[in-house]
Every structure is written in structure tokens, then in C-alpha cells.
Motif scaffolding. Structure first.
Motif, short mmCIF file in Angstrom:
data_model
loop_
_atom_site.label_atom_id
_atom_site.label_comp_id
_atom_site.label_asym_id
_atom_site.label_seq_id
_atom_site.Cartn_x
_atom_site.Cartn_y
_atom_site.Cartn_z
N ASP A 66 -16.90 -16.20 6.85
CA ASP A 66 -18.19 -16.65 6.35
C ASP A 66 -18.09 -17.99 5.63
O ASP A 66 -19.07 -18.74 5.58
CB ASP A 66 -18.76 -15.60 5.40
CG ASP A 66 -19.94 -14.90 6.02
OD1 ASP A 66 -19.86 -14.60 7.23
OD2 ASP A 66 -20.93 -14.68 5.31
N LYS A 69 -18.35 -20.52 8.19
CA LYS A 69 -19.75 -20.53 8.68
C LYS A 69 -20.63 -21.35 7.72
O LYS A 69 -21.44 -22.17 8.16
CB LYS A 69 -20.28 -19.09 8.79
CG LYS A 69 -21.73 -19.02 9.24
CD LYS A 69 -22.24 -17.59 9.39
CE LYS A 69 -22.79 -17.07 8.08
NZ LYS A 69 -23.41 -15.74 8.20
N VAL A 70 -20.45 -21.13 6.42
CA VAL A 70 -21.26 -21.88 5.44
C VAL A 70 -20.98 -23.38 5.55
O VAL A 70 -21.91 -24.21 5.51
CB VAL A 70 -20.99 -21.37 4.00
CG1 VAL A 70 -21.62 -22.29 2.97
CG2 VAL A 70 -21.52 -19.95 3.84
N VAL A 73 -22.75 -24.56 8.89
CA VAL A 73 -24.22 -24.50 8.84
C VAL A 73 -24.78 -25.52 7.84
O VAL A 73 -25.75 -26.23 8.12
CB VAL A 73 -24.70 -23.06 8.52
CG1 VAL A 73 -26.20 -23.02 8.25
CG2 VAL A 73 -24.34 -22.11 9.65
N SER A 74 -24.13 -25.64 6.67
CA SER A 74 -24.68 -26.56 5.67
C SER A 74 -24.50 -28.01 6.11
O SER A 74 -25.40 -28.84 5.91
CB SER A 74 -24.08 -26.31 4.29
OG SER A 74 -22.69 -26.48 4.31
N SER A 88 -26.67 -20.48 12.81
CA SER A 88 -26.53 -19.41 11.82
C SER A 88 -27.00 -18.06 12.37
O SER A 88 -26.31 -17.05 12.27
CB SER A 88 -27.33 -19.82 10.58
OG SER A 88 -27.47 -18.77 9.71
N THR A 91 -24.80 -16.40 15.08
CA THR A 91 -23.56 -15.74 14.63
C THR A 91 -23.77 -14.28 14.22
O THR A 91 -22.81 -13.52 14.13
CB THR A 91 -22.89 -16.50 13.46
OG1 THR A 91 -23.77 -16.48 12.34
CG2 THR A 91 -22.53 -17.93 13.82
N GLY A 246 -26.09 -17.17 5.62
CA GLY A 246 -26.33 -18.25 6.59
C GLY A 246 -27.57 -19.05 6.24
O GLY A 246 -27.56 -20.29 6.29
N GLN A 250 -28.04 -22.94 5.09
CA GLN A 250 -29.01 -23.85 5.70
C GLN A 250 -29.82 -24.55 4.60
O GLN A 250 -30.00 -25.78 4.62
CB GLN A 250 -29.93 -23.03 6.61
CG GLN A 250 -30.95 -23.82 7.39
CD GLN A 250 -31.94 -22.89 8.10
OE1 GLN A 250 -32.13 -21.74 7.70
NE2 GLN A 250 -32.57 -23.38 9.14
N THR A 360 -36.84 -21.20 4.60
CA THR A 360 -35.68 -20.52 3.99
C THR A 360 -36.10 -19.55 2.88
O THR A 360 -35.34 -18.67 2.51
CB THR A 360 -34.64 -21.54 3.46
OG1 THR A 360 -35.20 -22.29 2.40
CG2 THR A 360 -34.16 -22.47 4.56
#
Ligand code: COS
Length: 381
Positions: A66, A69-70, A73-74, A88, A91, A246, A250, A360
Motif C-alpha cells: 500500500d 500504491k500511495v 497514486v499521489s 487506485s 488495484t 487510495g 489521490q 474525494t
């Protein structure tokens, strides 16, 4: 305590930043204008190994967690929130199969949604089951004669639903048990009885298509059941814990992107004979934007750290998303204000970021739902 990224994570951040600058930023305005799913960019993310970020290498993924992933995505959201959202949400499919799928399902689907270029989606929401997700009405009744589930019902607001190759559908295998009769079933694009309905016209994240999914006697083989029958709600909630991290990533990226643009603009824009960076009112705006975004960042990474280390993170994921999404709205609002009239014009990316930030606070659970989750955890109720 260690707040440092590993050398590997620093490399991923560098790659993601370069990718976002080279492949995402140039098309972000067009993606917003046309609302077209950025298929080519998705394919480039596949090649870069981004789409299988949290999937182990033995199943055709990049072997990250994760945290990676962060980072991805960011960094992408800094330039285009829609593209980051696509990655995001995609996944989630692999994370559910990894946690709850059979070995056969892992072997069949994970390589496809990793390096194979297929898109995954997650479909829980229905017209009368939004925040009250347990009120889903779609049914998946088992037919013992053919060993298939027969799906009937409608899902709505499904991110990537119109484009996805594989979809996790939450449907009642035992309708009389309501929430406890909900199960998770894999539906593949092209299965008879499954069609895409209305594709929504939204305020923001235009490239990330949001669709209605219609099931009319859609027959799905028994082996597509994920986890046990009746455990669908728990699977959905577990998946949402990760998905919320996720969305928080974002939101974090949107805020960071808005700060980047504001800093640049404040140095370039001259009013009253000096760059507006010299005006104390705007300096204070930037100070607030930077401080709140830094705080949001560490809450997001803390939730990701807990998830990556298989520690409970329901409360922290909810806190991270609640805080990062409110911050994205706060920061894009001030960034637009700093840009004045130019910020309001479509020639500049600020008005897009302002619109994109709003989602978001809504999808993968509204802010109000996160307050329910957080307060329950804090109060022990
Ligand atoms: N992880 C794993 N299981 C969880 C969980 C989590 N984070 N949260 C709840 N559960 C389990 C509970 O343990 C309970 O299981 P058991 O009956 O086996 O003990 C079950 O799920 C029901 O939990 P609860 O009673 O808390 O359910 P509620 O109906 O009160 O709903 C909320 C809880 C409101 C938090 C939930 O409905 C929710 O998150 N809603 C928002 C949905 C959403 O985010 N939608 C966005 C779009 S998704 S496409």
C-alpha cells in the motif's frame, strides 16, 4: 520511528513523478474536456508495472504494498486526478482476490490485472444502497442444475465499470438474510446477461468513467464466488479500508499539485510592482496549505503502513481519507483564489483540480460515513 522512504520507494517516486510529468500532465486537460477514458495512458501504466503495484511478483505483479500504491497514486494525482483514480480503483480488484480468492482465482486473474493489461472494478453501490451498503438488492441465486449463479439487478456509480474486464459484484445469494446473505462474485466483461447502462456525466474526474451495470439473468460459474457465501459484506468493508487509502492518496496528490502551481504562480505574477509571493496575505495562504498537506500526508502514509504490515487500519484509513479529502478541497480553493481570475478560467488547471477534489469527499464512503467509522472506533461502540 523511521519517516524515510527506502531507496526502492524513492526510486518508485522518481519514476512515478517522471511518468506523471511526461505521460499524464500533457493530456490531463484533454481527458477532462472529452471525458474519454485514457486507455493509452492505462496501457503505459501497465508497461511501467503500476497496475500490479500491490500484487506479488509470483502472480505477475510488481511486489509492492500500500505504501508504493500511495506513492504512485499521489504522484499521478498531482497532474491528473482522473488517471490517478483509475489506477487506485483498479488495484482493489487484485487486493480482494489476493486476500479472499482461491489459488485458482489468483493464478487466473492476478497476472491479467497486473501485467496483462486488463482493468478491474468493484461494484457495491446500488440506487438504494449507497452509504447503507448493506441494503444491496442485486441477487445471485445458485442454480444447482448448472452450477451457476444467476445475477439480477442494477449497480450504479461504478468507477471504471464501463471499461472493466473483470468486476467484483456484491449480490445476495440468500436474499432473506439481507446483509448476511451478500456474496462477492467475479463477473467478466462480455458475459451474457451483463450490460453497461448509463455512463454518468459528472462534475469532475471526467476520464474516470462512472457507469451503471445491469444484470438480467447473467449466469456466472460457481468457481467465480470469492470467499464464502454470505461473507460479501465483510469482504466489501475490508476492500474499502484499502480503497479509502487510495482515495486519500489521490486527494493528497491533488493538494500537492495545487500547491506546486500556486508557488510557481506566486513567483511569476507581478502586482503592485512585485511578485505576489511578497504579499503576506498570500504567504499565509501558502503556509496553511503546506502545513495541512504535510499533516494529511503522514496520516495517509500511516494508514498505508498499517495495511502493508497487516495491522488493523479501519479507523486510520477513514481518518486519512476524511482529512486528506477535506484538505484537497481547502487547498484547491485557496490555490484557485491565489490565481484570481486566471484560476477560474479553463485555460488553467485549477478549476479542474477544484472540481476533481470534491469527489474525494464522496466516493469510497462519504466524509459523514468516515465520521461514523471513526467515532465507533474511538467510542468503542
Ligand atoms: N472490515 C471487515 N469487516 C467489517 C468492517 C471492516 N472495516 N466493518 C464492518 N465489518 C463487518 C462487521 O464486523 C460485521 O460483520 P459480522 O456481522 O460478521 O460481525 C458486518 O461487517 C456489519 O457491520 P456493521 O454492523 O458495522 O454494518 P453497518 O450496516 O452498520 O455499516 C458502515 C457500517 C456504515 C460503516 C458501512 O455500511 C459503510 O462503510 N458504508 C459506506 C459504503 C461505502 O463506502 N460506499 C462507497 C462506494 S463502494 S462502490
Amino acid at each position: 520511528m523511521d519517516f524515510n522512504f527506502s531507496p526502492q520507494q524513492r526510486l518508485i517516486r522518481k519514476l512515478a513523478r517522471e511518468f506523471a510529468e511526461k505521460e499524464v500532465e500533457p493530456i490531463a486537460a484533454d481527458v477532462d474536456k472529452t471525458g474519454k477514458f485514457p486507455r493509452e495512458t492505462f496501457e503505459k501504466m501497465v508497461k511501467a508495472g503500476f497496475t500490479g503495484v500491490c500484487t506479488p511478483v509470483e502472480y505477475g505483479g510488481s511486489g509492492g504494498s500500500d505504501i508504493e500504491k500511495v506513492i504512485l497514486v499521489s504522484e499521478i494525482a498531482r497532474k491528473c486526478a482522473a488517471t490517478a483514480g483509475i489506477l487506485s480503483i483498479h488495484t482493489i480488484f487484485a487486493s480482494v482476490i489476493l486476500k479472499f480468492g482461491t489459488e485458482e482465482q489468483k493464478k487466473k486473474y492476478l497476472p491479467k490485472v497486473g501485467k496483462g493489461g486488463c482493468l478491474g472494478a468493484f461494484a457495491l453501490t446500488e440506487p438504494n444502497a449507497g452509504s447503507d451498503a448493506g441494503n444491496a438488492r442485486t441477487t445471485a441465486i445458485f442454480d444447482p442444475k448448472t452450477n451457476e449463479y444467476v445475477l439480477n439487478g442494477t449497480k450504479c456509480f461504478i468507477s471504471g465499470g464501463s471499461q472493466a474486464d473483470y468486476l467484483l459484484i456484491f449480490a445476495l445469494t440468500q436474499p432473506e438474510k439481507k446483509l448476511k446473505g451478500l456474496s462477492c462474485i467475479i463477473v467478466e466483461k462480455g458475459m451474457k446477461g451483463f450490460s453497461v447502462g448509463r455512463v454518468e456525466d459528472k462534475m469532475g474526474i471526467h476520464g474516470s468513467e462512472t457507469a451503471e451495470l445491469i444484470f438480467e439473468g447473467c449466469r456466472v460459474p460457481k468457481e467465480n464466488l470469492v470467499g464464502k457465501e454470505g461473507k460479501g459484506f465483510n469482504i466489501a468493508m475490508t476492500a474499502l479500508d484499502g480503497a479509502r487509502i487510495g482515495v486519500a492518496a489521490q486527494a493528497l496528490g491533488i493538494a500537492q499539485g495545487a500547491i506546486d502551481l500556486s508557488v510557481k504562480y506566486m513567483h511569476e505574477r507581478v502586482q503592485f510592482g512585485k511578485p505576489i509571493a511578497a504579499l503576506q496575505g498570500l504567504q499565509w495562504y501558502i503556509a496553511d496549505m503546506a502545513t495541512k498537506t504535510e499533516a494529511a500526508k503522514w496520516l495517509v502514509y500511516y494508514a498505508a503502513f498499517l495495511d502493508a504490515n497487516n495491522m488493523p487500519h479501519t479507523k486510520e484509513a477513514a481518518m486519512a481519507k476524511l482529512n486528506a479529502s477535506e484538505n484537497a478541497r481547502f487547498v484547491t480553493n485557496l490555490a484557485l483564489q491565489i490565481h484570481g481570475g486566471y484560476g477560474y478560467m479553463k485555460d488553467y488547471p485549477l478549476e479542474r483540480m477544484y472540481r476533481d477534489a470534491k469527489i474525494t469527499e464522496i466516493y469510497e464512503g462519504t466524509s459523514e460515513i468516515h465520521k461514523v467509522v471513526i467515532s465507533r472506533a474511538v467510542l468503542g461502540r
